[in-house]
Design a protein around this motif. Structure first.
Motif, mmCIF file in Angstrom:
data_model
loop_
_atom_site.group_PDB
_atom_site.id
_atom_site.type_symbol
_atom_site.label_atom_id
_atom_site.label_comp_id
_atom_site.label_asym_id
_atom_site.label_seq_id
_atom_site.Cartn_x
_atom_site.Cartn_y
_atom_site.Cartn_z
ATOM 1 N N PHE A 12 10.461 -88.133 41.560
ATOM 2 C CA PHE A 12 10.022 -87.549 42.820
ATOM 3 C C PHE A 12 10.314 -88.539 43.957
ATOM 4 O O PHE A 12 10.439 -89.747 43.716
ATOM 5 C CB PHE A 12 8.528 -87.231 42.791
ATOM 6 N N PRO A 13 10.417 -88.066 45.188
ATOM 7 C CA PRO A 13 10.605 -88.995 46.313
ATOM 8 C C PRO A 13 9.499 -90.046 46.340
ATOM 9 O O PRO A 13 8.319 -89.741 46.106
ATOM 10 C CB PRO A 13 10.548 -88.073 47.538
ATOM 11 N N ALA A 14 9.871 -91.271 46.616
ATOM 12 C CA ALA A 14 8.920 -92.373 46.551
ATOM 13 C C ALA A 14 7.930 -92.360 47.706
ATOM 14 O O ALA A 14 6.822 -92.899 47.577
ATOM 15 C CB ALA A 14 9.682 -93.702 46.525
ATOM 16 N N GLU A 15 8.287 -91.759 48.824
ATOM 17 C CA GLU A 15 7.428 -91.785 50.003
ATOM 18 C C GLU A 15 7.759 -90.597 50.891
ATOM 19 O O GLU A 15 8.791 -89.926 50.693
ATOM 20 C CB GLU A 15 7.620 -93.092 50.778
ATOM 21 N N PRO A 16 6.895 -90.309 51.849
ATOM 22 C CA PRO A 16 7.199 -89.215 52.777
ATOM 23 C C PRO A 16 8.499 -89.488 53.532
ATOM 24 O O PRO A 16 8.910 -90.643 53.711
ATOM 25 C CB PRO A 16 5.995 -89.199 53.719
ATOM 26 N N LEU A 17 9.151 -88.410 53.951
ATOM 27 C CA LEU A 17 10.393 -88.526 54.726
ATOM 28 C C LEU A 17 10.050 -88.439 56.206
ATOM 29 O O LEU A 17 9.443 -87.446 56.665
ATOM 30 C CB LEU A 17 11.363 -87.411 54.338
ATOM 31 N N LEU A 50 11.746 -88.667 59.999
ATOM 32 C CA LEU A 50 12.870 -88.706 60.919
ATOM 33 C C LEU A 50 12.338 -88.386 62.311
ATOM 34 O O LEU A 50 11.175 -88.005 62.471
ATOM 35 C CB LEU A 50 13.943 -87.680 60.513
ATOM 36 N N ASP A 51 13.178 -88.510 63.314
ATOM 37 C CA ASP A 51 12.739 -88.165 64.667
ATOM 38 C C ASP A 51 12.315 -86.711 64.710
ATOM 39 O O ASP A 51 13.129 -85.799 64.472
ATOM 40 C CB ASP A 51 13.876 -88.400 65.677
ATOM 41 N N GLY A 52 11.032 -86.487 64.967
ATOM 42 C CA GLY A 52 10.537 -85.122 65.096
ATOM 43 C C GLY A 52 10.355 -84.399 63.779
ATOM 44 O O GLY A 52 10.070 -83.183 63.772
ATOM 45 N N LEU A 53 10.488 -85.089 62.630
ATOM 46 C CA LEU A 53 10.373 -84.434 61.320
ATOM 47 C C LEU A 53 9.552 -85.310 60.376
ATOM 48 O O LEU A 53 9.760 -86.525 60.296
ATOM 49 C CB LEU A 53 11.762 -84.197 60.712
ATOM 50 N N LEU A 54 8.635 -84.682 59.675
ATOM 51 C CA LEU A 54 7.840 -85.382 58.668
ATOM 52 C C LEU A 54 7.649 -84.469 57.465
ATOM 53 O O LEU A 54 7.258 -83.300 57.623
ATOM 54 C CB LEU A 54 6.472 -85.784 59.239
ATOM 55 N N ILE A 55 7.954 -85.000 56.269
ATOM 56 C CA ILE A 55 7.789 -84.233 55.026
ATOM 57 C C ILE A 55 6.899 -85.028 54.086
ATOM 58 O O ILE A 55 7.102 -86.235 53.881
ATOM 59 C CB ILE A 55 9.141 -83.961 54.327
ATOM 60 N N ASP A 56 5.917 -84.358 53.498
ATOM 61 C CA ASP A 56 5.058 -84.984 52.500
ATOM 62 C C ASP A 56 4.788 -83.957 51.401
ATOM 63 O O ASP A 56 4.946 -82.746 51.612
ATOM 64 C CB ASP A 56 3.741 -85.455 53.114
ATOM 65 N N ALA A 57 4.391 -84.455 50.214
ATOM 66 C CA ALA A 57 4.227 -83.549 49.072
ATOM 67 C C ALA A 57 3.205 -84.114 48.103
ATOM 68 O O ALA A 57 2.804 -85.289 48.184
ATOM 69 C CB ALA A 57 5.566 -83.331 48.372
ATOM 70 N N LEU A 58 2.814 -83.283 47.147
ATOM 71 C CA LEU A 58 1.852 -83.656 46.112
ATOM 72 C C LEU A 58 2.196 -82.908 44.839
ATOM 73 O O LEU A 58 2.499 -81.712 44.887
ATOM 74 C CB LEU A 58 0.435 -83.315 46.570
ATOM 75 N N ASP A 81 6.782 -78.939 37.056
ATOM 76 C CA ASP A 81 7.140 -78.654 38.441
ATOM 77 C C ASP A 81 8.087 -79.735 38.958
ATOM 78 O O ASP A 81 8.133 -80.849 38.443
ATOM 79 C CB ASP A 81 5.892 -78.624 39.322
ATOM 80 N N TYR A 82 8.810 -79.376 40.020
ATOM 81 C CA TYR A 82 9.772 -80.306 40.588
ATOM 82 C C TYR A 82 9.835 -80.078 42.093
ATOM 83 O O TYR A 82 9.872 -78.939 42.565
ATOM 84 C CB TYR A 82 11.142 -80.086 39.945
ATOM 85 N N TYR A 83 9.799 -81.161 42.831
ATOM 86 C CA TYR A 83 10.073 -81.064 44.265
ATOM 87 C C TYR A 83 10.965 -82.225 44.650
ATOM 88 O O TYR A 83 10.987 -83.270 43.982
ATOM 89 C CB TYR A 83 8.778 -81.053 45.095
ATOM 90 N N ASP A 84 11.696 -82.055 45.726
ATOM 91 C CA ASP A 84 12.593 -83.121 46.159
ATOM 92 C C ASP A 84 12.956 -82.897 47.616
ATOM 93 O O ASP A 84 12.936 -81.755 48.120
ATOM 94 C CB ASP A 84 13.869 -83.133 45.310
ATOM 95 N N TYR A 85 13.271 -83.974 48.292
ATOM 96 C CA TYR A 85 13.819 -83.906 49.644
ATOM 97 C C TYR A 85 14.606 -85.179 49.899
ATOM 98 O O TYR A 85 14.225 -86.262 49.484
ATOM 99 C CB TYR A 85 12.728 -83.711 50.708
ATOM 100 N N GLY A 115 0.702 -84.742 55.169
ATOM 101 C CA GLY A 115 -0.087 -85.418 54.154
ATOM 102 C C GLY A 115 -1.512 -84.920 54.107
ATOM 103 O O GLY A 115 -2.087 -84.701 53.031
ATOM 104 N N GLU A 116 -2.131 -84.731 55.284
ATOM 105 C CA GLU A 116 -3.501 -84.239 55.341
ATOM 106 C C GLU A 116 -3.576 -82.778 54.934
ATOM 107 O O GLU A 116 -4.567 -82.344 54.316
ATOM 108 C CB GLU A 116 -4.069 -84.444 56.741
#
Length: 551
Positions: A321-326, A328-336, A346-350, A520-521
């Protein structure tokens, strides 16, 4: 004891006892078998015994090679009497023949004998002295959790206390009860330990099959006594020639027969009596209890090994899985990801591609545990190959679908959303393979409401039909801040003690309450909501949440 007989170049002969499992042979003083011979290499060869008790000789790339029975070998099995030539020395392995048990259906060369037997429900009567001895012997056997060590000690005890000249103990994997099936009755016991201390030079101990079968299948304890001259008992065919007295008892514990113990005298005078067979039967029960403990310990150790392997598998999987949230300028991705078992299907990736697009995937492998996790890992590898450059997501889905159809077994399939997010154009292009549709969260309000479910015409999961076609869809995310929320069906199908499902309505409420929160929240809020709903009800499916915030 196995021995190695050595003939040296000067004509001397020597013999050494072989203890242990491996012996290095060479000129070096560190070798177990040191040969003072110029034609022998410093570490010339290796003699060893494998897990099945077979002996092997292995040449260690010596200068002059190793001969076994006049044939050059690199590695070969060695039998008793074989000659090994190393340099100018000749070595001969001597392995004393072990006694073996042979079961026969009939034996015409018998003595007159009386056979008495007692069933499993007939009481065992022991004197106080022997009861105290049993207590002491139980302590002696306690702590032996290796099967062979336990049975070897048990056989030594039986020989010591009952003065057997020959004895053997066998384990059995069949069902030793009245309801035993014909198939289980045909299973033969495995003779683990055999002793022949009676001065008989024969390596075969011939026993009646009927005696062993009666102990195994009927739980009988059998006493046979030589009556020489008294009325002949037709059951005398149960014992072989020259046996003066013999006993056979089952090793039974909690109604299950786990094997038999046999012992006899072939030269000593004086037969056994009822208390002897009862004492022997009590020793057999101690052995059965020990075998039950050995099995429990083995199962516990196996569970511990599986637990360690599962923990390791989870650690390895978490690295996929991704090691940390992604960010970028104006973009934030987080997962659980919260697995229903130790490892997840299950599988998620970015990840960001070279063209600036962000690959975003969520998938759910049918089934749970290790098989699902293995298929998920294969999918992850395929995704990184196909989505690293490709923009035609229909083609990507077709490749992945054919791959899963070709390799998945046992009706395994995968639902998923495979997409490309364009932060500049503020679009999300994706294919949906039978997966729950995403949500769009609009903090500043929207014509479709603050929480919008994206419903699309369904397609089949990957791995169902190899010719399935997957259409691309594009979500226009607009200029206002928006959150894209993806999840697996472990969310909506989470249950509470009343067997109610969490469902889409509760999910929408949780999302609405966190519509202004960062990814994240938001995923933490949804996970808390599911836990509060399920309370003490066990989680049976993997739960995966992915939130993408575009400002």
């Amino acid at each position: 004891m196995q021995q190695l007989h050595i003939q040296h170049p000067d004509g001397r002969r020597s013999t050494m006892e072989l203890t242990g499992e491996e012996w290095l042979i060479g000129r070096d003083a560190s070798c177990e078998v040191t040969l003072d011979d110029a034609a022998t290499s410093r570490r010339h060869a290796r003699l060893y015994r494998d897990a099945e008790g077979r002996y092997w000789v292995q040449d260690l790339q010596s200068k002059n090679g190793t001969l076994l029975n006049e044939r050059a070998v690199t590695s070969a099995p060695v039998h008793s009497g074989d000659e090994i030539v190393i340099g100018s020395c000749t070595l001969r392995l001597s392995i004393p023949a072990e006694p073996s048990i042979v079961l026969s259906d009939a034996d015409t060369t018998t003595t007159n004998a009386t056979t008495n037997s007692w069933g499993r429900h007939q009481r065992v009567n022991l004197a106080q002295r022997r009861l105290e001895t049993l207590y002491e012997l139980n302590e002696r056997l306690t702590g032996l959790f290796n099967r062979d060590d336990l049975l070897s000690e048990l056989l030594d005890i039986c020989i010591e206390h009952l003065r057997f000249e020959r004895a053997g103990v066998a384990v059995w994997s069949g069902e030793g009860e009245a309801g035993a099936t014909p198939a289980s009755r045909q299973q033969q016991p495995q003779w683990v330990k055999i002793r022949n201390a009676g001065g008989d030079d024969k390596t075969e101990i011939r026993l009646s099959r009927s005696i062993i079968d009666r102990a195994l299948h009927q739980g009988e304890r059998i006493l046979i006594t030589d009556t020489a001259g008294e009325n002949f008992d037709p059951t005398a065919s149960m014992i072989a020639s020259r046996i003066r007295s013999a006993m056979c008892v089952p090793m039974e514990y909690h109604g299950k027969v786990r094997g038999v113990i046999y012992g006899d005298r072939i030269s000593s005078t004086g037969g056994y009596v009822k208390e002897d067979i009862d004492y022997f039967a009590a020793l057999g029960r101690l052995g059965a209890m020990g075998l039950a403990n050995v099995q429990l310990v083995a199962e516990m150790q196996q569970r511990e090994r599986i637990e360690v392997q599962l923990q390791l598998a989870r650690q390895i999987q978490s690295q996929l899985f991704p090691a940390e949230p992604l960010r970028l300028d104006g973009l934030l991705i987080d997962a659980l990801n919260d697995p229903g078992q130790r490892i997840s299907g299950d599988y998620y990736d970015y990840f960001t591609r070279r063209d600036g697009l962000v690959t975003l995937i969520i998938a759910d492998v049918a089934g749970k545990g290790l098989p699902a996790a293995i298929l998920m890992a294969n999918l992850q590898a395929a995704v990184h190959v196909t989505l690293a450059e490709e923009t035609d997501l229909s083609r990507v889905a077709d490749i992945l679908n054919k791959l899963v159809c070709r390799n998945a077994r046992d009706t395994k399939f995968i639902t998923g959303i495979f997409g490309l997010l364009d932060p500049k154009a503020r679009t999300f292009t994706f294919v949906n393979a039978g997966h729950p549709g995403p949500y769009l969260l609009h903090p500043e309000g929207h014509a479709n409401g603050r929480v919008e479910k994206v419903n699309l015409e369904g397609t089949l999961p990957l791995g169902v039909e190899s010719d399935e076609r997957y259409a691309m869809h594009t979500l226009m995310l607009g200029d206002a801040p928006v959150t894209l929320f993806l999840y697996t069906d472990g969310v909506s199908e989470a249950e509470n003690p009343q067997n109610e499902f969490y469902g889409d309505a509760r999910l929408a409420d949780a999302l609405s309450a966190g519509v202004d929160e960062p990814p994240g929240e938001l995923v933490a809020r949804v996970r808390r909501s599911i836990k509060q709903f399920a309370r003490s009800y066990p989680q049976t499916d993997d739960i995966t949440l992915v939130a993408v915030r575009l400002m």
